[in-house]
Motif scaffolding. Sequence first.
Motif, short mmCIF file in Angstrom:
data_model
loop_
_atom_site.label_atom_id
_atom_site.label_comp_id
_atom_site.label_asym_id
_atom_site.label_seq_id
_atom_site.Cartn_x
_atom_site.Cartn_y
_atom_site.Cartn_z
N MET A 1 -9.19 50.83 -12.43
CA MET A 1 -9.33 51.22 -13.82
C MET A 1 -10.80 51.10 -14.22
N GLY A 2 -11.36 52.14 -14.79
CA GLY A 2 -12.76 52.16 -15.17
C GLY A 2 -13.02 51.36 -16.44
N THR A 3 -14.26 51.25 -16.78
CA THR A 3 -14.66 50.52 -17.98
C THR A 3 -14.36 51.35 -19.22
N VAL A 4 -13.78 50.70 -20.19
CA VAL A 4 -13.46 51.35 -21.46
C VAL A 4 -14.36 50.73 -22.52
N SER A 5 -15.21 51.55 -23.10
CA SER A 5 -16.11 51.02 -24.13
C SER A 5 -15.65 51.41 -25.53
N SER A 6 -14.71 52.33 -25.61
CA SER A 6 -14.23 52.82 -26.90
C SER A 6 -12.82 53.39 -26.71
N HIS A 7 -12.08 53.44 -27.81
CA HIS A 7 -10.76 54.07 -27.76
C HIS A 7 -10.87 55.52 -27.28
N LYS A 8 -12.02 56.13 -27.51
CA LYS A 8 -12.21 57.53 -27.11
C LYS A 8 -12.21 57.70 -25.60
N ASP A 9 -12.43 56.60 -24.87
CA ASP A 9 -12.40 56.63 -23.41
C ASP A 9 -10.98 56.55 -22.85
N LEU A 10 -10.02 56.19 -23.69
CA LEU A 10 -8.64 56.02 -23.25
C LEU A 10 -7.93 57.38 -23.14
N LEU A 11 -7.39 57.66 -21.97
CA LEU A 11 -6.67 58.91 -21.76
C LEU A 11 -5.46 59.02 -22.69
N VAL A 12 -4.79 57.91 -22.95
CA VAL A 12 -3.64 57.94 -23.84
C VAL A 12 -4.05 58.34 -25.26
N TRP A 13 -5.21 57.88 -25.71
CA TRP A 13 -5.71 58.28 -27.03
C TRP A 13 -6.05 59.77 -27.02
N GLN A 14 -6.73 60.23 -25.99
CA GLN A 14 -7.11 61.65 -25.88
C GLN A 14 -5.87 62.54 -25.90
N LYS A 15 -4.83 62.15 -25.16
CA LYS A 15 -3.60 62.94 -25.12
C LYS A 15 -2.87 62.89 -26.47
N SER A 16 -2.97 61.75 -27.17
CA SER A 16 -2.35 61.63 -28.48
C SER A 16 -3.03 62.53 -29.51
N VAL A 17 -4.34 62.61 -29.45
CA VAL A 17 -5.08 63.51 -30.34
C VAL A 17 -4.70 64.96 -30.05
N SER A 18 -4.61 65.28 -28.77
CA SER A 18 -4.22 66.63 -28.38
C SER A 18 -2.81 66.96 -28.89
N LEU A 19 -1.89 66.02 -28.72
CA LEU A 19 -0.52 66.24 -29.20
C LEU A 19 -0.50 66.43 -30.71
N ALA A 20 -1.25 65.61 -31.44
CA ALA A 20 -1.29 65.75 -32.90
C ALA A 20 -1.79 67.15 -33.30
N SER A 21 -2.81 67.62 -32.61
CA SER A 21 -3.34 68.96 -32.89
C SER A 21 -2.29 70.03 -32.60
N ARG A 22 -1.55 69.84 -31.52
CA ARG A 22 -0.50 70.80 -31.15
C ARG A 22 0.66 70.75 -32.15
N ILE A 23 0.95 69.56 -32.67
CA ILE A 23 2.00 69.43 -33.69
C ILE A 23 1.59 70.18 -34.96
N TYR A 24 0.33 70.03 -35.35
CA TYR A 24 -0.16 70.76 -36.53
C TYR A 24 0.00 72.27 -36.33
N ALA A 25 -0.37 72.75 -35.15
CA ALA A 25 -0.26 74.19 -34.87
C ALA A 25 1.21 74.63 -34.87
N ALA A 26 2.08 73.83 -34.26
CA ALA A 26 3.49 74.19 -34.15
C ALA A 26 4.19 74.19 -35.51
N THR A 27 3.76 73.31 -36.40
CA THR A 27 4.42 73.21 -37.71
C THR A 27 3.81 74.15 -38.75
N ALA A 28 2.70 74.76 -38.43
CA ALA A 28 2.04 75.67 -39.38
C ALA A 28 2.91 76.86 -39.75
N ALA A 29 3.75 77.27 -38.83
CA ALA A 29 4.58 78.45 -39.06
C ALA A 29 5.98 78.11 -39.57
#
Length: 126
Positions: A1-29
């Motif tokens: 496991m590499g060094t994590v200096s910020s939450h932005k380095d966490l893959l789980v956070w990155q995937k969560s942000v991506s999912l939130a963006s996809r939820i916004y797009a999916a619910t727009a319609a």
Amino acid sequence: MGTVSSHKDLLVWQKSVSLASRIYAATAALPSDERYGLSTQMRRAAVSVASNIAEGAGRSSRGEYIQFLNVARGSLSELETQILIAGNLQLIDKNLGLDESASEIGKMLTSLIQRLRERRELAARR
């Protein structure tokens, strides 16, 4: 496991942000009668997952971090339920893979929580 200096380095956070963006797009319609119902709940839950991961990572103790990751896990469980309901009602396309993404994030959160608990226990023994 590499060094994590910020939450932005966490893959789980990155995937969560991506999912939130996809939820916004999916619910727009969604139909206008759902804009302030299921749509709003899904968006808030999705944002809560990434936000709680970030807030926990910014806390000073491992215990607080774990607590916020558990809150993120709870928000993710809400979101998984809402994705299922929206899919069953044919309000969102089941082929978007939102449920698979949420499941993957859930596994990642569970793993991260477990690793942090193990490290906390090791530190307590020293």
